[in-house]
Design an enzyme around this catalytic site. Sequence first.
Site, PDB file in Angstrom:
ATOM      1  N   THR D  52       0.830  -1.205   0.000  1.00 52.49           N
ATOM      2  CA  THR D  52       0.000   0.000   0.000  1.00 52.49           C
ATOM      3  C   THR D  52       0.868   1.260   0.000  1.00 52.49           C
ATOM      4  O   THR D  52       0.490   2.285  -0.565  1.00 52.49           O
ATOM      5  CB  THR D  52      -0.924  -0.009   1.237  1.00 52.49           C
ATOM      6  OG1 THR D  52      -1.734  -1.178   1.208  1.00 52.49           O
ATOM      7  CG2 THR D  52      -1.818   1.227   1.276  1.00 52.49           C
ATOM      8  N   TYR D 140       6.012 -11.867   5.328  1.00 48.86           N
ATOM      9  CA  TYR D 140       4.929 -11.207   4.594  1.00 48.86           C
ATOM     10  C   TYR D 140       4.468 -12.180   3.503  1.00 48.86           C
ATOM     11  O   TYR D 140       5.190 -12.440   2.550  1.00 48.86           O
ATOM     12  CB  TYR D 140       5.496  -9.925   3.987  1.00 48.86           C
ATOM     13  CG  TYR D 140       4.538  -8.916   3.394  1.00 48.86           C
ATOM     14  CD1 TYR D 140       3.171  -9.124   3.295  1.00 48.86           C
ATOM     15  CD2 TYR D 140       5.041  -7.709   2.914  1.00 48.86           C
ATOM     16  CE1 TYR D 140       2.342  -8.151   2.745  1.00 48.86           C
ATOM     17  CE2 TYR D 140       4.215  -6.742   2.361  1.00 48.86           C
ATOM     18  CZ  TYR D 140       2.868  -6.972   2.275  1.00 48.86           C
ATOM     19  OH  TYR D 140       2.057  -6.024   1.716  1.00 48.86           O
ATOM     20  N   LYS D 168       2.407 -11.653   8.399  1.00 49.01           N
ATOM     21  CA  LYS D 168       1.334 -10.819   7.890  1.00 49.01           C
ATOM     22  C   LYS D 168       0.788 -11.557   6.683  1.00 49.01           C
ATOM     23  O   LYS D 168       1.488 -11.746   5.689  1.00 49.01           O
ATOM     24  CB  LYS D 168       1.878  -9.454   7.472  1.00 49.01           C
ATOM     25  CG  LYS D 168       0.891  -8.589   6.697  1.00 49.01           C
ATOM     26  CD  LYS D 168       1.570  -7.311   6.231  1.00 49.01           C
ATOM     27  CE  LYS D 168       0.641  -6.366   5.483  1.00 49.01           C
ATOM     28  NZ  LYS D 168      -0.305  -6.959   4.555  1.00 49.01           N
ATOM     29  N   VAL D 213      -3.769  -5.464   9.217  1.00 51.30           N
ATOM     30  CA  VAL D 213      -2.997  -4.462   8.490  1.00 51.30           C
ATOM     31  C   VAL D 213      -3.829  -4.036   7.279  1.00 51.30           C
ATOM     32  O   VAL D 213      -3.520  -4.383   6.144  1.00 51.30           O
ATOM     33  CB  VAL D 213      -1.629  -5.056   8.063  1.00 51.30           C
ATOM     34  CG1 VAL D 213      -0.721  -3.965   7.491  1.00 51.30           C
ATOM     35  CG2 VAL D 213      -0.939  -5.741   9.235  1.00 51.30           C
TER      36      VAL D 213
END
Lengths: 311, 311, 311, 311
Positions: D52, D140, D168, D213
């Site tokens: 993002t 991630y 994540k 998140v």
Amino acid sequence: MSTAGSVNLGGIVPPLSTPLTADGEVDTDSLVRLTEYLLAAGVHGLFVLGSTGEVAFLRDDQRGQVIDTVVRTAAHQVPVVAGVIDTTTPRVIPHLRQAEELGADQIVVTAPFYTRTHPAEIEQHFRLLAAASSLPIIAYDIPVAVHTKFDPAMLARLGADGVLAGVKDSSGDDAGMRGLVLASRPIADRFVVLTGSELTTDNALAFGAQGAVPGLGNVDPDGYVRLWELVQKGDLVAARAEQDRLYELFGLVNAADPGRMGAASSALGAFKAALQLRGVIDCARTADPYLPLNVDEIARVRTRLEVAGLL
Amino acid sequence: MSTAGSVNLGGIVPPLSTPLTADGEVDTDSLVRLTEYLLAAGVHGLFVLGSTGEVAFLRDDQRGQVIDTVVRTAAHQVPVVAGVIDTTTPRVIPHLRQAEELGADQIVVTAPFYTRTHPAEIEQHFRLLAAASSLPIIAYDIPVAVHTKFDPAMLARLGADGVLAGVKDSSGDDAGMRGLVLASRPIADRFVVLTGSELTTDNALAFGAQGAVPGLGNVDPDGYVRLWELVQKGDLVAARAEQDRLYELFGLVNAADPGRMGAASSALGAFKAALQLRGVIDCARTADPYLPLNVDEIARVRTRLEVAGLL
Amino acid sequence: MSTAGSVNLGGIVPPLSTPLTADGEVDTDSLVRLTEYLLAAGVHGLFVLGSTGEVAFLRDDQRGQVIDTVVRTAAHQVPVVAGVIDTTTPRVIPHLRQAEELGADQIVVTAPFYTRTHPAEIEQHFRLLAAASSLPIIAYDIPVAVHTKFDPAMLARLGADGVLAGVKDSSGDDAGMRGLVLASRPIADRFVVLTGSELTTDNALAFGAQGAVPGLGNVDPDGYVRLWELVQKGDLVAARAEQDRLYELFGLVNAADPGRMGAASSALGAFKAALQLRGVIDCARTADPYLPLNVDEIARVRTRLEVAGLL
Amino acid sequence: MSTAGSVNLGGIVPPLSTPLTADGEVDTDSLVRLTEYLLAAGVHGLFVLGSTGEVAFLRDDQRGQVIDTVVRTAAHQVPVVAGVIDTTTPRVIPHLRQAEELGADQIVVTAPFYTRTHPAEIEQHFRLLAAASSLPIIAYDIPVAVHTKFDPAMLARLGADGVLAGVKDSSGDDAGMRGLVLASRPIADRFVVLTGSELTTDNALAFGAQGAVPGLGNVDPDGYVRLWELVQKGDLVAARAEQDRLYELFGLVNAADPGRMGAASSALGAFKAALQLRGVIDCARTADPYLPLNVDEIARVRTRLEVAGLL
């Protein structure tokens, strides 16, 4: 034209395994017992000839035997939904006729497969089938098998037009399924969203899916019925605990030694082994060319059942 | 048990389009004319019920009509090879029996699809089919349809064991196909490698493939026979020029307006439109749920044919 | 603005391995020797910092060392082309500046990766880089790394506009590459098509590709130069035999035990092991986190080299 | 060696957009305001340089500016987690050093990308980074970017070994994430599971993920903090309603006209447009080569914000 929504579908609708004899024919006695065992557990519908039912491995006559056996055994206690799975519209129609003639209440149809199909052609597929069918049609979203995913806007449009009576979402995309639930709220009385996941069933029911089609429901239908009832009562914490228990049980799908066979044959073989160990069906054979589980692998299934208190 | 290699296959073996009537039935008169037109061009074999033949869109009885019509028309002038395309072993076997009964010379079989299948299960699939079949089996490598690619070592092993009589490689992986050619040299007398590419046919023949199955061969069989003969004479420069001409002609597959339909429906529709424009078949209809080409799109096919001197 | 085409690129342009020391730094002495060995074999260009050169594993300063070493060693005997590989336009530009400053003759740029990028954004990427660069830009089509494939129409458009000086096609799609060759004929004087395939190099050159970038050219540059010269002479039969020999040699990329590491680490490790065995570089280490080949695996490389007469 | 778990991460940890100036540089004033606005909403952590945050579009010096700005602004009120995103181990390490020097509390690392990497090499990647790092490492899982998915058994092993402090999960596979939660229960005090989904956050928190998140958390951080607090209180029905509201708001990611740009540029552009409309940042520019939203498309974002009561 289909009269979509004429039968309400929802709740726990297990996709039945198809018991086979040692030589690969449908074992109708075992199938009767499996049906009765699921009904006794209180399931709300029966889905025959899905991926769990090895539909892609059954000859046309065998598919007929399955529908006939389950429809007769269910005797209208709950709806019987039949997968009419084939590559394209012209090949699906004979299966659809068979399902109609044998008394299925609804049918389940995938996007075309083997051929590459454009979204406009997938929509055309469903419109042609609805025009040809007297039964409500549930669209089956199963990208792992057909290698396309439905456009949510198309599903909403076909629902609003009465072409589709719902969707069974086996895509694993829970965020997408939630979008379907939200988008189809205005037609929720005539369009159902069913999750195909065994593992996040509680979430899907909590965010508004009207039912679930869990393959593991063959092995532990009582667990899924309990889960359903907890969600209906609003006890999401207890539902989560039940789901976590079922998640652990689901580990039996990894019964096969790593790399020895595919995930599908391991999972379907494990479901059948569990049903045999629980005394529901006579033989754990899966269809050709799936490889069978060996003795050690079946022992792993047994252990899982024992831990879960199912033996 | 199959007697792999009992019929030599090779050269130009077009995958026949399946002409349909306006209501979607097999147009056997047109199919007879298409067969005669290909034979007149000097093709070396006829492949019915492949992807180009819309096999995935034909009911079982329609498949029978196709095999029967072409076998009778070919009258043993060249081998007739029939696709027996279905999801798994038990569902392929009835198609295989049909092909045997109707007089096909060889059969073409894909890996299982819809279901996810392990390499060991793909191998099992072919071994079971060979045990069940009296016809030589050509393995059909078409990942775009079945979403798996054959392991070259498996193909070589099945070739050496007499399970397979060859492979039709429609994977688009020319480097891989060349590896198959090199690996199967010791069994080249009984195991053929055929390319499914229209666009690098000259290369494949030059590096040792024994034949080609070009969909565009429906439209311009003379071109592909000429290409074949040039390679046989060792005139690779002239073969390249012929291939480049056919490459340009192949542009007709993009007849449809961008984004309006899928690549498959555009290509198969364009082949049929070209055959209709050339006077070979009566109707350019493709099967449901494919969308039809419109007037402007068919005009593009006409222009391509004119540029190529085929009208 | 790039002055695309100011340096003619073509022929055999090996993508240099990047020799490393035992602690993972660039071994410039070995890199000098590798460059001299390739020049001695008669290669027509040198491509540094490609996938074979482990560009994705080299820090920025290491990339500079590689360009600098090879540019100095090549001393304008042949063009030096540098990969400026990074995720997006803003991150590519510093690499581009580095390549300019260190004297590279051309640069090689992929589509953006890590991020999902629309075709219009890929085109924008190249237009922005061309506006920022004084060097000709070769587009690098490598879907296995970046997970998009170039639109041929975009490449032709960017070639005609002087944005691109060519394309290195490592997509494995030989039919597509042939389409590029045909589509770019009108600009063939200023737009080159280079194949990234080791295994169908003879085909690509025969159908009009102007050059090849074979990773295996590190191990046997003489073979690829010979292949090039045979194609130039029009002796495609002898070229094919040379290609078949190189195909067999290429088997060394499978040196690693099945399943122990990835295909990339096995292949790049095998190239380096071969270069060490041939006395060109000091150390066969690949970069972190690649696993190294073990003694048995290196012995397989040695055997391949012996069979090929390269030891 | 990393001292995994030394900072507890959990709750709502928005992945900050990176505000840019009109010429594509980091707008640190806007970034300060964005940070303060998120802190004022009560978020529990700040994740900079994620997808993002357009990490793949920022030069190394720009990445440093981002970390430095947010670390200073956060002033230890909440943990600051920094993405150290690059292709392989040697290229990640400089980013890791930068994050350490600038005061990040934890780092987020993907699997290698661009290169194809074996599971054993992915594990090696994390072990090498942990050995090199003084900061806790969050893995991630973002297959859409790196095209591999983590093996849950590997994550559990690395968590138990202290190599990883958490994961994540931006894979969209909620069933898989739930498996991670169950598998990591024994180490839940030192291994966090964070969901990257904006759309099923309530479910993930309900089944045991310790945090979220959500990219949309830039636009409506109050909503996600509220959602978090409702789950903490056990009010899952109200949490579901809040999630459904955020789901509707998320529709702003489809601001761009269909087909005009990619999904990523539309979504990231819409987040920035919303932040500009809400007065948080000065300029909605995304990085090259992303295309910008036009006036009509920005008007759609405005409408969504108005409907949501955010303007």
